[in-house]
Scaffold this motif. Structure first.
Motif, PDB file in Angstrom:
ATOM      1  N   SER A 176     -10.595   5.305 -51.053  1.00 11.17           N
ATOM      2  CA  SER A 176      -9.272   4.342 -50.953  1.00 11.17           C
ATOM      3  C   SER A 176      -9.143   3.901 -49.279  1.00 11.17           C
ATOM      4  N   ARG A 177      -9.308   4.777 -48.577  1.00 11.44           N
ATOM      5  CA  ARG A 177      -9.194   3.987 -47.105  1.00 11.44           C
ATOM      6  C   ARG A 177     -10.271   2.994 -46.662  1.00 11.44           C
ATOM      7  N   LEU A 178     -11.818   3.292 -47.354  1.00 13.75           N
ATOM      8  CA  LEU A 178     -12.370   2.186 -47.349  1.00 13.75           C
ATOM      9  C   LEU A 178     -12.198   0.792 -47.923  1.00 13.75           C
ATOM     10  N   ARG A 179     -11.283   0.813 -49.061  1.00  9.18           N
ATOM     11  CA  ARG A 179     -10.882  -0.498 -49.672  1.00  9.18           C
ATOM     12  C   ARG A 179     -10.021  -1.083 -48.839  1.00  9.18           C
ATOM     13  N   ARG A 180      -9.301  -0.511 -47.984  1.00  7.65           N
ATOM     14  CA  ARG A 180      -8.242  -1.097 -47.059  1.00  7.65           C
ATOM     15  C   ARG A 180      -8.953  -2.143 -46.152  1.00  7.65           C
ATOM     16  N   PRO A 181      -8.394  -3.136 -45.880  1.00  8.30           N
ATOM     17  CA  PRO A 181      -8.919  -4.153 -44.974  1.00  8.30           C
ATOM     18  C   PRO A 181      -9.107  -3.393 -43.324  1.00  8.30           C
ATOM     19  N   ALA A 182      -8.403  -2.448 -43.161  1.00 12.90           N
ATOM     20  CA  ALA A 182      -8.367  -1.917 -41.628  1.00 12.90           C
ATOM     21  C   ALA A 182      -9.362  -0.909 -41.500  1.00 12.90           C
ATOM     22  N   ALA A 183     -10.352  -0.663 -42.574  1.00 10.68           N
ATOM     23  CA  ALA A 183     -11.187   0.531 -42.443  1.00 10.68           C
ATOM     24  C   ALA A 183     -12.171  -0.040 -41.202  1.00 10.68           C
ATOM     25  N   LEU A 184     -12.414   1.185 -40.324  1.00 13.69           N
ATOM     26  CA  LEU A 184     -13.165   0.932 -39.133  1.00 13.69           C
ATOM     27  C   LEU A 184     -14.672   1.423 -39.216  1.00 13.69           C
ATOM     28  N   PRO A 185     -15.527   0.845 -38.341  1.00 18.86           N
ATOM     29  CA  PRO A 185     -16.835   1.328 -38.511  1.00 18.86           C
ATOM     30  C   PRO A 185     -16.996   2.640 -37.848  1.00 18.86           C
ATOM     31  N   LEU A 186     -18.116   3.294 -38.345  1.00 22.11           N
ATOM     32  CA  LEU A 186     -18.855   4.642 -38.268  1.00 22.11           C
ATOM     33  C   LEU A 186     -18.537   4.955 -36.616  1.00 22.11           C
ATOM     34  N   ASP A 187     -18.128   6.131 -36.294  1.00 24.89           N
ATOM     35  CA  ASP A 187     -17.608   6.624 -34.856  1.00 24.89           C
ATOM     36  C   ASP A 187     -18.463   7.556 -34.295  1.00 24.89           C
ATOM     37  N   GLU A 188     -18.990   8.336 -35.402  1.00 25.67           N
ATOM     38  CA  GLU A 188     -19.577   9.689 -34.987  1.00 25.67           C
ATOM     39  C   GLU A 188     -21.078   9.495 -34.809  1.00 25.67           C
ATOM     40  N   ALA A 189     -21.577   9.994 -33.497  1.00 26.08           N
ATOM     41  CA  ALA A 189     -23.065   9.969 -33.075  1.00 26.08           C
ATOM     42  C   ALA A 189     -23.767  11.102 -33.823  1.00 26.08           C
ATOM     43  N   LEU A 190     -24.956  10.609 -34.743  1.00 24.30           N
ATOM     44  CA  LEU A 190     -25.672  11.430 -35.213  1.00 24.30           C
ATOM     45  C   LEU A 190     -26.736  11.935 -34.455  1.00 24.30           C
TER      46      LEU A 190
END
Length: 196
Positions: free
Chosen positions: A84-98
């Motif tokens: 649901s959040r990904l479908r919103r236009p304001a979804a942000l790119p991944l932030d976590e370091a792997l």
């Protein structure tokens, strides 16, 4: 003392035990958080998704039929909240370091940024599939059940995601870090070989 299983705790929750659902959540929170963070990439969005999912789980607990494990049911709810959040236009790119195996913190940070960017560039369905299968280690059949799609669809999404990641991250493979040589995506056999 033996640990009470999730299904028993859920029954206790439905009978009015105020601590039972909290115990279930504490058992699963790290993995639920990990899925949300890797899927959404932003700690604030991940926290909101997990919170929304847990509120939804509490509300929908009376309708839980028991045809899946409680943990699987919770994953499904968190995944739905993330989608649901990904479908919103304001979804942000991944932030976590792997991260990487390098002991050099600067190199690890650089690799983490590259991995974040590569995952964030994937279509949402592919990102979710590859995070659940390859990062979280869930069986393909469980991921298919969670997302409500056939097993073959999950395998296909993982294949496409891995192919894209292989190209985007090819410069990180041993021997390519300094040469910067181009890397071809995996063949169907290479990419699908470990998803069953």
């Amino acid at each position: 003392m033996t640990q009470v299983d999730d299904a028993t705790l859920l029954r206790r929750h439905l009978a009015g035990d105020r601590d039972a659902f909290a115990q279930i959540f504490h058992r699963h929170r790290d993995r639920l958080w990990s899925v949300a963070l890797r899927t959404l990439g932003n700690p604030a969005d991940a926290a909101d998704a997990v919170q929304d999912a847990m509120l939804s789980a509490v509300r929908s607990a009376p309708s839980f039929r028991g045809d899946a494990q409680v943990g699987t049911w919770l994953y499904r709810i968190v995944v739905n909240a993330c989608v649901s959040r990904l479908r919103r236009p304001a979804a942000l790119p991944l932030d976590e370091a792997l991260g990487t195996d390098s002991p050099d913190p600067a190199e690890r940070a650089a690799v983490a940024v590259d991995v974040q960017d590569a995952l964030a560039a994937l279509p949402a369905e592919q990102r979710l599939a590859v995070v659940l299968v390859d990062v979280e280690g869930l069986p393909v059949a469980d991921v298919a059940e969670l997302l409500g799609v056939p097993v073959g669809t999950i395998k296909s999404r993982c294949f496409r995601a891995r192919a894209a990641l292989a190209v985007a991250l090819g410069h990180l493979r041993a021997g390519n870090r300094t040469t910067g040589e181009d890397v071809q995506p995996p063949t169907a056999t290479e990419a699908e070989g470990d998803v069953t």
